[in-house]
Enzyme design. Sequence first.
Site, PDB file in Angstrom:
ATOM      1  N   TYR A   1     -27.770 -18.864  14.751  1.00 30.68           N
ATOM      2  CA  TYR A   1     -26.864 -18.179  15.675  1.00 30.68           C
ATOM      3  C   TYR A   1     -25.970 -19.215  16.336  1.00 30.68           C
ATOM      4  CZ  TYR A   1     -25.216 -15.351  19.586  1.00 30.68           C
ATOM      5  OH  TYR A   1     -24.425 -14.689  20.498  1.00 30.68           O
TER       6      TYR A   1
ATOM      7  N   ASP B   1     -24.470 -28.260  15.852  1.00 28.69           N
ATOM      8  CA  ASP B   1     -24.423 -27.335  16.971  1.00 28.69           C
ATOM      9  C   ASP B   1     -25.617 -27.643  17.873  1.00 28.69           C
ATOM     10  OD1 ASP B   1     -24.410 -25.303  18.794  1.00 28.69           O
ATOM     11  OD2 ASP B   1     -24.457 -23.667  17.347  1.00 28.69           O
TER      12      ASP B   1
ATOM     13  N   LYS C   1     -25.289 -25.686  27.978  1.00 32.40           N
ATOM     14  CA  LYS C   1     -26.499 -25.472  28.760  1.00 32.40           C
ATOM     15  C   LYS C   1     -26.887 -26.673  29.617  1.00 32.40           C
ATOM     16  CE  LYS C   1     -28.057 -21.951  25.545  1.00 32.40           C
ATOM     17  NZ  LYS C   1     -27.794 -20.745  26.318  1.00 32.40           N
TER      18      LYS C   1
END
Length: 458
Positions: A200, A270, A298
Amino acid sequence: MAAVNGVGISWPSKLTKTQTPKWVFSPSHRRCTPPSPSSQSAAIRMTASVDEKKKTFTLQKSEQAFTKAKELMPGGVNSPVRAFKSVGRQPIIIDSVKGSRMRDIDGNEYIDYVGSWGPAIIGHADDEVLAALAETMKKGTSFGAPCLLENTLAEMVISAVPSIEMVRFVNSGTEACMGVLRLARAFTGRPKIIKFEGCYHGHADAFLVKAGSGVATLGLPDSPGVPKAATIDTLTAPYNDISAIETLFKEHKDEVAAITKENGALLIFDKVMTGFRLAYGGAQEYFGITPDLTTLGKIIGGGLPVGAYGGSRDIMEMVAPAGPMYQAGTLSGNPLAMTAGIHTLKRLQKPGTYEYLDKITGELTRGILDAGKKTGHAMCGGYIRGMFGFFFAEGPVYNFSDAKKSDTEKFGRFYRGMLEEGVYFAPSQFEAGFTSLAHTQQDIQRTVAAAEKVLKQI
């Protein structure tokens, strides 16, 4: 062992009026100090509250709030996995977080292994970060213009990650992946990318192909509303299958913009969820692999909305206004996210940080898998520094196809049981778990004991 605001307090099992707790443990410094006399009453109150919580676990207020939320927001949530559909329970509504703990609006307390999906690596609501944010807020929350804090965090990211010479801050992981994909295509002049099945990379159209994670949790193979034209240049391959990659390159010679450096394509990491979790220099430091481009998020915002992408200077100077590839954002580089990121990265630089994460995560993962074996359940899993995962399957799990063989119904029963024992995992069999510097040995021991108890019951 219990915790107040992230600090564990231990005391004798039978506490008389003349006794005081033996030690106060500080996870931020990982040392024990004698308690003050006033801590006696606090220990007595906490003993009562812990016992009471175990007897009166209820989600009545959460249920009422979620019922109302479903009238106001699609599915009652603002991100699909939060709906708890795959674990057979309505979601709990969180009221507050501190250290390694979360508390819901019904007053239930949980040891948290989601960590806001990764960023709470030093613990929730860290006092130093909160103090820095309070000072920054006095100057304003958003400028829509450059601020000096952007320079500071950019220098820290560039210094930490070997392959990054320039960085662009954005507002989310999805935005970072969108930007890096456009950049790879602009730099190479090629349209196609290769991604791995089950990965994802945010909810942009081009990524919603065999996207796993939250999409798999909800049983959605692809998303309606995504035109074929948006995904026609997205190629997929299973994890750990080099021959599949080689075949794709042969079939699409000179068309692939990103995944490997061979044939003029770019390698992209990623690291939105995993950046700064394996090592201060990331996976490329840990594994000794150097990508051309990297996405981050994050942790570099300390829990505030943030994302970033970066790479070598010659590639990054394609980005506007230095170059022709356009990407913009009003809130990008906002002072609050920059401040939280700066102070989080400072803490991660301290000696022993990643060794501690590795130690407690290993103990947690081994403990849960041993409990599964002891109670007769087929389970497998693993960990790496501050991340872990386990599956209700014989395993081993090498790719998304293997992961999908897991017993998701059993995971749901396990999940519900752990909630009642005061442990909060990600509400999906397909999501990773996260530990933090605020987690203590007592947290780990309590979690493993709870896992064995629940596994005996399901």
